[in-house]
Design an enzyme around this catalytic site. Structure first.
Site, mmCIF file in Angstrom:
data_model
loop_
_atom_site.group_PDB
_atom_site.id
_atom_site.type_symbol
_atom_site.label_atom_id
_atom_site.label_comp_id
_atom_site.label_asym_id
_atom_site.label_seq_id
_atom_site.Cartn_x
_atom_site.Cartn_y
_atom_site.Cartn_z
ATOM 1 N N ASP A 129 0.855 -1.213 0.075
ATOM 2 C CA ASP A 129 -0.021 -0.154 -0.051
ATOM 3 C C ASP A 129 1.087 1.047 -0.072
ATOM 4 O O ASP A 129 1.435 1.565 0.914
ATOM 5 C CB ASP A 129 -0.906 0.032 1.357
ATOM 6 N N LYS A 176 -3.229 11.860 -3.225
ATOM 7 C CA LYS A 176 -2.072 12.086 -2.202
ATOM 8 C C LYS A 176 -0.553 12.546 -2.936
ATOM 9 O O LYS A 176 0.294 12.934 -2.256
ATOM 10 C CB LYS A 176 -1.569 10.688 -1.675
ATOM 11 N N CYS A 187 -8.580 6.437 10.307
ATOM 12 C CA CYS A 187 -8.782 5.123 9.783
ATOM 13 C C CYS A 187 -7.761 4.257 9.834
ATOM 14 O O CYS A 187 -7.381 3.434 8.997
ATOM 15 C CB CYS A 187 -8.958 5.193 8.112
#
Length: 474
Positions: A271, A297, A435
């Protein structure tokens, strides 16, 4: 400088060819030296039909003394001027954008590229015979090539466009991993993961009877490699790990994580949502089977991202969604699918924002990701020093290898209240669980206040951040 933390001996895990492994690790975590004293003149890359991205240009090397800031050889004030929103006022106060781990801002080059696309190229791709279809297809596929080049993929055919990291992880879970699983099989994760790299694996585990196994971290927030290696066995079918923790900023020893998985014959996904804009990535050198990231991002539009997959895993994966664009031939008796990447891109994709992603990668490349990494590491060290002067402030996450994130809690103050007070001063940060509840609960917390950095931030902004938090503390 960004350096490898103390590492265990790979032979402890029974891995072959230790010298090759160590060489790869050393290459993946380079020492960042001072920017070279050469003129800055990036190559201008065409973006579709006749469009040229604006670039910085310094005909002579700028001075390296005094208080002037540079990214490579580009004056920092020139870089900041590329981002229109940084001149925004919030309740009459200058905006200080320190919420970059949630989303980055867009340079003028990306904004202009989107305008150019809609004014001169807008069309669906691949199937049209007219001129705008050709322009749009060229721009879209050119963006795919730019993604491949930016992350060191061997071919543009290894790149699938998605809505972002979350969709990419769900694609991999459903299209590739789920068909591999039977009851009792295992998937290896780490406690550092974002929910997007936990919940898709939970869903397919519940559906198949598979089990999740989770690698722990030490007190600094770094993965304990020996414990990670112990999770692998003959029932392990897949692993998925973060490259950079969005909650702590920990840069994981991802080359070793990949090598350990491969030592057990296990495929692995990385990731890269929080690493893509901060440190160099080369998926071929890393030998990752899958790599995912989001455009927003890395200074690109929202709603676009990319999945890298090795050719063999893309061929083995089943289509994730069905519809137009991903088929070669359809009858009511059977359907033949296109080869990757098209078989994973059903329907009309986010064409304009894929083109915007290509422009963002051009912009980052024009500055140099190594130069960005070096500047941001300076910012991280400076910001850490400033926050440590605040009475009652505790930084959460102190791994030796870290980037971009300055999560903290402040004694006697609710993190949401801290964020509101900072916002009243014009400072934008994130407050909450990010998160990433498992890792925060590991440290006994339900949330943190999280300033996060990008290359357009300045030491003055970090001084202002620390001073404002001191006012809150008082």
């Amino acid at each position: 400088m960004i350096t490898p933390e103390t590492r265990s001996n790979p032979s402890d895990y029974g891995l072959p060819d230790e010298n090759e492994l160590l060489a790869r690790i050393a290459g993946y975590f380079p020492e960042f030296s001072e920017p070279p004293a050469t003129s800055y003149s990036p190559t201008v890359v065409p973006l579709g039909s006749g469009y040229r991205a604006p670039t910085h240009n310094a005909s002579t090397p700028p001075p390296k003394s005094g208080n002037a800031l540079y990214i490579g050889n580009v004056p920092h004030d020139k870089v900041r001027a590329d981002f229109p929103i940084l001149s925004e006022k919030v309740d009459g106060k200058p905006l200080v954008w320190l919420d970059n781990a949630a989303t980055t801002q867009r340079p003028r080059a990306v904004i202009d590229r989107l305008v150019y696309y809609y004014e001169h190229e807008n069309s669906n791709v691949h199937r049209g015979a007219h001129t705008l279809a050709a322009r749009s297809t060229d721009a879209y596929e050119d963006a795919r090539k730019k993604v491949a080049a930016f992350i060191g993929a061997p071919s543009a055919d290894n790149i699938v466009f998605t809505r972002g990291t979350t969709e990419g992880l769900n694609l991999i879970a459903q299209a590739y991993v789920k068909p591999l699983l039977s009851a009792g099989d295992e998937i290896v994760l780490t406690i550092l993961e974002h929910h997007a790299n936990i919940v898709p694996w939970q869903i397919i585990a519940e559906e198949t009877g598979a089990v999740l196994r989770v690698a722990p971290v030490d007190e600094s927030g770094q993965i304990i490699l020996s414990e990670y290696a112990k999770l692998f066995n003959h029932r392990t079918r897949f692993a998925s790990v973060t490259h950079v923790s969005n909650a702590l900023g920990t840069v994981t020893p991802v080359a070793e994580l990949v090598a350990i998985a491969h030592g057990f014959g296990v495929r692995i996904c990385v990731d890269g949502a929080q690493s893509i804009s901060h440190i160099p990535v080369n998926v071929t050198a890393l030998d990752a089977d899958w790599f995912v990231f989001s455009g927003h991002k890395i200074f690109a539009p929202t709603g676009i991202g990319a999945v890298y997959g090795k050719t063999e895993v893309l061929e083995a994966a089943k289509p994730y969604q069905a519809g137009g664009n991903m088929i070669a031939d359809v009858t009511f008796e059977r359907t033949e699918y296109q080869k990757a990447p098209n078989k994973f891109e059903a329907g009309t994709g986010n064409i304009a924002d894929a083109v915007g992603l290509g422009a963002a990668l051009d912009y980052v490349s024009s500055l140099g990701i190594e130069n960005i990494a070096a500047y941001e590491h300076f910012l991280l060290e400076y910001g850490t020093e400033q926050l440590r002067t605040v009475p009652g402030l505790r930084i959460i996450g102190n791994a030796a290898t870290k980037t971009s994130v300055l999560s903290f809690v402040l004694d006697g103050h609710d993190i949401q209240d801290v964020a509101k007070h900072l916002s009243a001063a014009g400072i934008a940060i994130r407050a909450g669980h990010h998160c990433a509840q498992p890792i925060l609960r590991h440290f006994g917390l339900e949330g943190t206040a999280r300033p996060s950095l990008a290359f357009y931030n300045t030491p003055d902004e970090l001084d202002f951040l620390a001073a404002t938090i001191k006012e809150i503390a008082r």
